[in-house]
Design an enzyme around this catalytic site. Sequence first.
Site, PDB file in Angstrom:
ATOM      1  N   LYS A 174      -9.576  -2.492   2.843  1.00 32.18           N
ATOM      2  CA  LYS A 174      -8.927  -2.004   4.061  1.00 32.18           C
ATOM      3  C   LYS A 174      -7.790  -1.088   3.652  1.00 32.18           C
ATOM      4  O   LYS A 174      -6.832  -1.498   3.018  1.00 32.18           O
ATOM      5  CB  LYS A 174      -8.390  -3.176   4.887  1.00 32.18           C
ATOM      6  CG  LYS A 174      -8.284  -2.905   6.396  1.00 32.18           C
ATOM      7  CD  LYS A 174      -7.178  -1.932   6.791  1.00 32.18           C
ATOM      8  CE  LYS A 174      -5.804  -2.575   6.754  1.00 32.18           C
ATOM      9  NZ  LYS A 174      -4.759  -1.596   7.281  1.00 32.18           N
ATOM     10  N   GLU A 249       0.904  -8.707  -4.790  1.00 29.29           N
ATOM     11  CA  GLU A 249       1.893  -7.873  -5.474  1.00 29.29           C
ATOM     12  C   GLU A 249       2.790  -7.303  -4.393  1.00 29.29           C
ATOM     13  O   GLU A 249       2.395  -6.422  -3.640  1.00 29.29           O
ATOM     14  CB  GLU A 249       1.189  -6.776  -6.275  1.00 29.29           C
ATOM     15  CG  GLU A 249       2.104  -6.103  -7.291  1.00 29.29           C
ATOM     16  CD  GLU A 249       2.724  -4.834  -6.753  1.00 29.29           C
ATOM     17  OE1 GLU A 249       3.924  -4.893  -6.388  1.00 29.29           O
ATOM     18  OE2 GLU A 249       2.046  -3.809  -6.688  1.00 29.29           O
ATOM     19  N   CYS A 283       6.799   0.181  -5.791  1.00 31.02           N
ATOM     20  CA  CYS A 283       7.230  -1.227  -5.810  1.00 31.02           C
ATOM     21  C   CYS A 283       8.133  -1.522  -7.002  1.00 31.02           C
ATOM     22  O   CYS A 283       9.075  -2.303  -6.894  1.00 31.02           O
ATOM     23  CB  CYS A 283       6.006  -2.151  -5.846  1.00 31.02           C
ATOM     24  SG  CYS A 283       4.958  -2.059  -4.382  1.00 31.02           S
ATOM     25  N   GLU A 383      14.903  -4.017  -0.455  1.00 31.74           N
ATOM     26  CA  GLU A 383      14.112  -2.887  -0.926  1.00 31.74           C
ATOM     27  C   GLU A 383      14.223  -1.719   0.053  1.00 31.74           C
ATOM     28  O   GLU A 383      13.878  -1.849   1.225  1.00 31.74           O
ATOM     29  CB  GLU A 383      12.655  -3.314  -1.081  1.00 31.74           C
ATOM     30  CG  GLU A 383      11.771  -2.287  -1.749  1.00 31.74           C
ATOM     31  CD  GLU A 383      10.384  -2.807  -2.004  1.00 31.74           C
ATOM     32  OE1 GLU A 383       9.807  -2.462  -3.056  1.00 31.74           O
ATOM     33  OE2 GLU A 383       9.848  -3.563  -1.165  1.00 31.74           O
TER      34      GLU A 383
END
Length: 480
Positions: A174, A249, A283, A383
């Site tokens: 997806k 992750e 990331c 973040e």
Amino acid sequence: MQTYWQNFIDADWADGGAGRAGVVNPATGAVLAEQAMADAADVDRAVQAARRVHESGVLTDLRPVERGRMVQAMGRYLLENRDEVAETLTLEQGKPLWEARREIENAARYFEYYGNQAETLEGRSIPLGGGYVDFTQLEPYGVSAQVIPWNFPLEIAARSIAAGVAAGNACVVKTSELTPLSSAYLARAAMAAGLPAGTVNILCGWGHEAGAALVSHPGINQAVFTGSVETGIAIARAAAENVVPCVLELGGKSAAIVHEDADLDAFEGDIRRGIYTNAGQVCSAMSRVLVHESLHDEVIARACAVAGALSVGPGVDRTEPGQGMGPMVSEAQRDRAAAMVAEAERAGARAATGGRAMNIPGAFLEPTVMADVTPDMAIAQDEVFGPVLSVIPFRDEAQAIEIANGTRYGLVAGVFTRDLDRATRAARRLRAGQVFVNEWFAGGVETPFGGYGRSGYGREKGREALLNYVQTKNVAIRTR
């Protein structure tokens, strides 16, 4: 650029039950093309196609070397069509064209690496004494559901598909609704490689509809996700309902510790790569620099010089490796990052350079360096996922480790020093799945990657990732 892109289900191009959505070029704000949007029924068809592949044995009955060669062929297809794929990737995601080319090369490397690994998955013999023969087999889970983010849509999909298929799994992927177009080339690569119909299925849909339907589908046997902590938690919960293992992750707030003996000339290159690659939408970005107080002002000045030297504009105009930076993936992402900078300034931090949305069309944010940041500020804890570097001073080695470990994340970390003993001490004490010494992003496809804490669990890349896609069966035989 074709105007309408479809989903790929059971080796056929298909419309979506959820209609169409426009894919926006973040460098201009204009709609590039329309993408078919899958609904739960489309997801079910894709999962059923993948289940048929698994249950028929058409993939697992192949000699592993044959399966591995098909996986490698997918990578060769990407390289053979690199220019076309790179332009599509840059137009939909924003990154400079030279970064897009590098992403395609990295994606191809995953197919090469895991294709080579396919015939190395072996069991072992277990001695039980006379009268018994006992051994283990490594078997694929079956159907691997993979939810891919928008920041590296080709590379991250490639690492999951390559490892999954090499181990004998069928995959349902997806994609993000922000960057679905380049993923169509993975479908074309699967066809060109001769993979059995239904082995690789790629569809786009809204997360709350297609994504939720996929990870909660009773026909999947494993879920793989890269993205935000919040979405990762939701996926883990959905998978737990069906007792399905996950590889997650998730985010990071990674710190580079710069000691007083660091090579600052070389470190300027690490700043460029670590926080301004892909406009900071990585990331494992180097979003915090913890610098010894004796070097604090110099590192701020050097970081500002790196940021100021960047040529910021549309990715298609930035063709050669170097100082270029493109837009963020969307205006919403850009505005979120700018808002976090403004909040940090209200809390007492200072934008030494940048920090504002640029007054040009597109989702551009100025390359930013934040000074006067304290470890407890939101800008140092949360973040940003944008081109924003926070610089924080430290007194000594112990305080540096404490600050580096002082967030809920634990994806990567770095240490910059000429003292190898100091570096290895730090590597032992840093709570991160990967530690770089004197080079941010050191390593490669061969090296395992994954997080501690809220950065997730399981490992991508390397041999460790391949083992995520198999389960162990024991066979015990009484011979007399």
